[in-house]
Motif scaffolding. Sequence first.
Motif, short mmCIF file in Angstrom:
data_model
loop_
_atom_site.label_atom_id
_atom_site.label_comp_id
_atom_site.label_asym_id
_atom_site.label_seq_id
_atom_site.Cartn_x
_atom_site.Cartn_y
_atom_site.Cartn_z
N MET A 51 48.14 38.24 36.40
CA MET A 51 47.63 38.12 37.77
C MET A 51 46.11 37.95 37.78
O MET A 51 45.57 37.26 38.65
N ILE A 52 45.41 38.57 36.82
CA ILE A 52 43.98 38.30 36.69
C ILE A 52 43.77 36.82 36.38
O ILE A 52 42.88 36.17 36.95
N ALA A 53 44.62 36.27 35.49
CA ALA A 53 44.51 34.86 35.13
C ALA A 53 44.75 33.96 36.33
O ALA A 53 44.04 32.96 36.54
N VAL A 54 45.75 34.29 37.15
CA VAL A 54 46.01 33.52 38.37
C VAL A 54 44.79 33.58 39.29
O VAL A 54 44.38 32.57 39.86
N GLY A 55 44.22 34.77 39.43
CA GLY A 55 43.03 34.92 40.25
C GLY A 55 41.87 34.06 39.74
O GLY A 55 41.14 33.44 40.53
N TYR A 56 41.70 34.03 38.42
CA TYR A 56 40.66 33.20 37.83
C TYR A 56 40.87 31.72 38.19
O TYR A 56 39.92 31.02 38.59
N VAL A 72 33.91 36.01 47.09
CA VAL A 72 33.57 37.33 46.56
C VAL A 72 34.11 38.43 47.47
O VAL A 72 34.72 39.40 47.01
N TYR A 73 33.91 38.26 48.80
CA TYR A 73 34.35 39.29 49.74
C TYR A 73 35.87 39.40 49.78
O TYR A 73 36.42 40.50 49.84
N ILE A 74 36.56 38.26 49.71
CA ILE A 74 38.03 38.29 49.73
C ILE A 74 38.55 38.96 48.46
O ILE A 74 39.38 39.87 48.52
N GLY A 75 38.08 38.50 47.30
CA GLY A 75 38.53 39.08 46.04
C GLY A 75 38.19 40.55 45.93
O GLY A 75 39.04 41.38 45.55
N GLY A 76 36.96 40.91 46.31
CA GLY A 76 36.55 42.32 46.24
C GLY A 76 37.34 43.19 47.19
O GLY A 76 37.74 44.31 46.84
N GLY A 107 40.46 39.05 39.63
CA GLY A 107 40.30 37.70 39.09
C GLY A 107 39.55 36.77 40.03
O GLY A 107 38.71 35.98 39.60
N LEU A 108 39.84 36.87 41.35
CA LEU A 108 39.13 36.05 42.34
C LEU A 108 37.63 36.37 42.31
O LEU A 108 36.78 35.47 42.31
N TRP A 109 37.31 37.66 42.33
CA TRP A 109 35.91 38.08 42.34
C TRP A 109 35.21 37.64 41.06
O TRP A 109 34.12 37.06 41.09
N ARG A 110 35.83 37.87 39.94
CA ARG A 110 35.20 37.52 38.66
C ARG A 110 35.04 36.01 38.51
O ARG A 110 34.06 35.54 37.92
N SER A 111 35.97 35.23 39.03
CA SER A 111 35.84 33.77 38.94
C SER A 111 34.63 33.30 39.74
O SER A 111 33.91 32.38 39.31
N ALA A 112 34.40 33.92 40.91
CA ALA A 112 33.23 33.56 41.71
C ALA A 112 31.95 33.87 40.95
O ALA A 112 31.00 33.05 40.93
N GLY A 329 32.63 26.12 38.50
CA GLY A 329 33.45 27.31 38.74
C GLY A 329 34.80 27.22 38.05
O GLY A 329 35.24 28.17 37.39
N PHE A 330 35.45 26.06 38.17
CA PHE A 330 36.76 25.88 37.55
C PHE A 330 36.64 25.90 36.02
O PHE A 330 37.50 26.47 35.34
N THR A 331 35.59 25.28 35.48
CA THR A 331 35.41 25.27 34.03
C THR A 331 35.24 26.68 33.49
O THR A 331 35.84 27.06 32.47
N GLN A 332 34.40 27.49 34.16
CA GLN A 332 34.23 28.87 33.72
C GLN A 332 35.52 29.67 33.86
O GLN A 332 35.82 30.54 33.04
N SER A 333 36.31 29.35 34.89
CA SER A 333 37.59 30.07 35.05
C SER A 333 38.55 29.74 33.93
O SER A 333 39.35 30.59 33.53
N LEU A 334 38.49 28.51 33.39
CA LEU A 334 39.33 28.16 32.25
C LEU A 334 38.95 28.99 31.03
O LEU A 334 39.82 29.46 30.28
#
Length: 389
Positions: A51-56, A72-76, A107-112, A329-334
Amino acid sequence: MHLKNKTFLAINTLLSMGSGLITPIMTLYIHNDLHKSLVTAGYVLLLYSGMIAVGYLVGGRLFDTWKQAPLVYIGGSVAVLFLLLLALLPKWPLLVFFLALYGAGQGLWRSAFSGYMAVIQDGDQDIFNNNYWTSNIGMGVATLLAGYLYSVSVHLVFATTAVLFVGGLVIFARYFKVPRPSTEVSGIDVDLPGKRLPSRMQPRSIAILCAFMFLTCISYEQWESNLSVMMTAQGIPVQKYSLLFTVATGQVIIFQPLLNKIFPHHPWVERFRLMFGLFLYGLSFLLVIGAHEYWRFVVGIVVLTTGEILVTPTIPLLLSKYSDRQHRGFTQSLGSLSNTLGIALGPVVGGYLITLTGYQHAFVALFALQMVMVLLVLALQKTGQPEPK
């Protein structure tokens, strides 16, 4: 040591502390308190990592195509909500559901923040190194606190993590200045004086770097999982095994700040740093083949951690350089996804390999794998060069 972007680093340190509080105690809690098998605990943690991976992945795409600060606010908020529910109701099977959704929010927050870091890197070449350093400080503090908090109550572990995350959101809202690209015309990168920026995405190099991240995590996880079985079989107590990672954390905190002085920011230096770090990853396994004495494992972890210090911040730095502004953002999430998958699958892959071939042959195979990666560094394109047609 001079640190730029202190607000960003402070928030990421709080994130690392929060993650470091929960991960070490989850297997203990599920097995000892909820009376589930170790296999069941493993599947729960695999779901959490998934699920962290999905969030990323989702967050990385949204960072590039949607709004960045709201992400950031949504993920946090999602992470804090389910942390509070975990603190109130850490019961089976609700724990599985709450933990998975907490992972998605994290994962959402960290991806941001990975996307922000790629943008900040334009004006702060040391941001990836400094982030890795401060994150390790956060993880080190969390590792020390986790056992104490868990001995009081598991509710306290989840509640403390929620407080840390709320603190991160408050700092973000009040003090964080959203970085902006230096120059951009109609969404197209423009070369700036003194800087050579990639003209567009370089998929081959990005794929190689993501493979490096995945495979080095697979390798590192052998030290965090299967090496414990080997060491205890030699009569070395668990306490001494745990001490290895205290040594590793101290090594990172002391020596990481010296990295930029020893290895300045030049393209060939970054490649050499990557190659040398991968070689040290492999060498750490050769050093413990047939080992019976504790000092050999200490030498092995020191060599491994030196490799980690060189490799771990270099990969996201190069990912940023091989990406373009529209996909950072997408590259870092990969890269983050590759890291998460390596951590999740490492113990399983290593367990099968050791079961089939034994420790000696497995370690030789891991050394050979690192050597193949060293050679693959030569296949990386020069940063700033377009993909050949």
